[in-house]
Design a protein around this motif. Structure first.
Motif, PDB file in Angstrom:
ATOM      1  N   GLN A  32     -56.660 -80.909  57.234  1.00 57.38           N
ATOM      2  CA  GLN A  32     -55.288 -81.344  56.960  1.00 57.38           C
ATOM      3  C   GLN A  32     -54.941 -82.605  57.742  1.00 57.38           C
ATOM      4  O   GLN A  32     -54.385 -83.560  57.198  1.00 57.38           O
ATOM      5  CB  GLN A  32     -54.301 -80.232  57.324  1.00 57.38           C
ATOM      6  CG  GLN A  32     -54.202 -79.114  56.310  1.00 57.38           C
ATOM      7  CD  GLN A  32     -53.196 -78.072  56.744  1.00 57.38           C
ATOM      8  OE1 GLN A  32     -53.333 -77.470  57.809  1.00 57.38           O
ATOM      9  NE2 GLN A  32     -52.180 -77.852  55.934  1.00 57.38           N
ATOM     10  N   VAL A  67     -52.761 -74.897  61.373  1.00 64.72           N
ATOM     11  CA  VAL A  67     -53.155 -76.197  60.846  1.00 64.72           C
ATOM     12  C   VAL A  67     -54.663 -76.307  61.018  1.00 64.72           C
ATOM     13  O   VAL A  67     -55.223 -75.790  61.991  1.00 64.72           O
ATOM     14  CB  VAL A  67     -52.435 -77.350  61.580  1.00 64.72           C
ATOM     15  CG1 VAL A  67     -52.851 -77.435  63.038  1.00 64.72           C
ATOM     16  CG2 VAL A  67     -52.675 -78.678  60.874  1.00 64.72           C
ATOM     17  N   GLU A 124     -47.017 -83.860  59.231  1.00 60.67           N
ATOM     18  CA  GLU A 124     -47.499 -82.542  58.843  1.00 60.67           C
ATOM     19  C   GLU A 124     -46.589 -81.557  59.566  1.00 60.67           C
ATOM     20  O   GLU A 124     -46.673 -81.399  60.790  1.00 60.67           O
ATOM     21  CB  GLU A 124     -48.957 -82.338  59.248  1.00 60.67           C
ATOM     22  CG  GLU A 124     -49.505 -80.952  58.923  1.00 60.67           C
ATOM     23  CD  GLU A 124     -49.554 -80.666  57.425  1.00 60.67           C
ATOM     24  OE1 GLU A 124     -49.221 -79.529  57.036  1.00 60.67           O
ATOM     25  OE2 GLU A 124     -49.908 -81.577  56.651  1.00 60.67           O
TER      26      GLU A 124
END
Length: 214
Positions: free
Chosen positions: A129, A125, A118
């Protein structure tokens, strides 16, 4: 993982060309989210770097191959020299597979490894996620017979700017997955990787611009 003492590290403007920049400097200090697809640039350079670690590139560009191999070694083993005497047989990278920024299959000697990324510039974030990346990658690894111990999950930033916010999200993640799996999460940034490996110019202008002129 980034040490807590790094939180006090002063952030200064970068010397990267404009297409690397996520926003202007004042917006960045204010932590306003405006990624504008620049995370794709990070995706490309990380993908390219990891693929350059393959043994077949050793004679084509030894300095790039050496540095790329150290980056891969740092990510997989938290030791930039772990792969020094090992052969990186193959590196295959897929971008945006099921919304994961990068999925990377790596064969070192005769053993397979899996890295999921990621990649973030200066946008936040969230827990979902990271949870989604973990769950999807876990199923992918099981379905393709990747050893459980050899699957790692990377949250990658360009620098230390969001360490406080990211640490809070990672703490939430730790509460919902088992400890052995949480330990497979790697939270790092490009600046930290460079600091650990050191600066060793390769004479490849694009490679050096990304890794050394940050």
């Amino acid at each position: 993982m980034i040490n807590k003492e790094d939180q006090s590290k002063e952030i200064t403007p970068t010397t990267l060309p404009s297409f690397f920049k996520d926003w202007n400097w004042e917006d960045r200090k204010a932590k306003k989210s405006n990624s504008n697809k620049y995370e794709e640039v990070i995706d490309f350079f990380i993908s390219w770097t990891l693929r350059c670690a393959e043994e077949k590139y050793k004679d084509i560009s030894p300095s790039v191959n050496d540095y790329a191999k150290k980056v891969l070694s740092k990510l997989l083993f938290d030791d930039e020299n772990h792969l020094k005497d090992k052969v990186v047989t193959s590196v295959d990278v897929w971008r945006q597979w099921k919304y994961i920024d990068l999925i990377t299959e790596i064969k070192i000697n005769d053993e397979w490894y899996l890295l999921a990324f990621e990649n973030k510039m200066y946008s936040p974030v969230d827990l979902e996620q990271l949870k989604s990346m973990y769950e999807i990658t876990e199923k992918y690894g099981i379905g393709n017979d990747f050893p459980n111990a050899n699957r790692k999950y990377v949250l990658l930033r360009p620098d230390y700017c969001f360490i406080e916010e990211d640490t809070k999200v990672l703490a939430q993640l730790k509460e919902i997955i088992v400890e052995t799996e949480y330990k497979k999460f790697i939270y790092t940034n490009i600046e930290e990787i460079r600091d650990k490996i050191g600066i060793s110019k390769t004479d490849n202008a694009l490679f050096d611009e990304f890794w050394f002129n940050w």
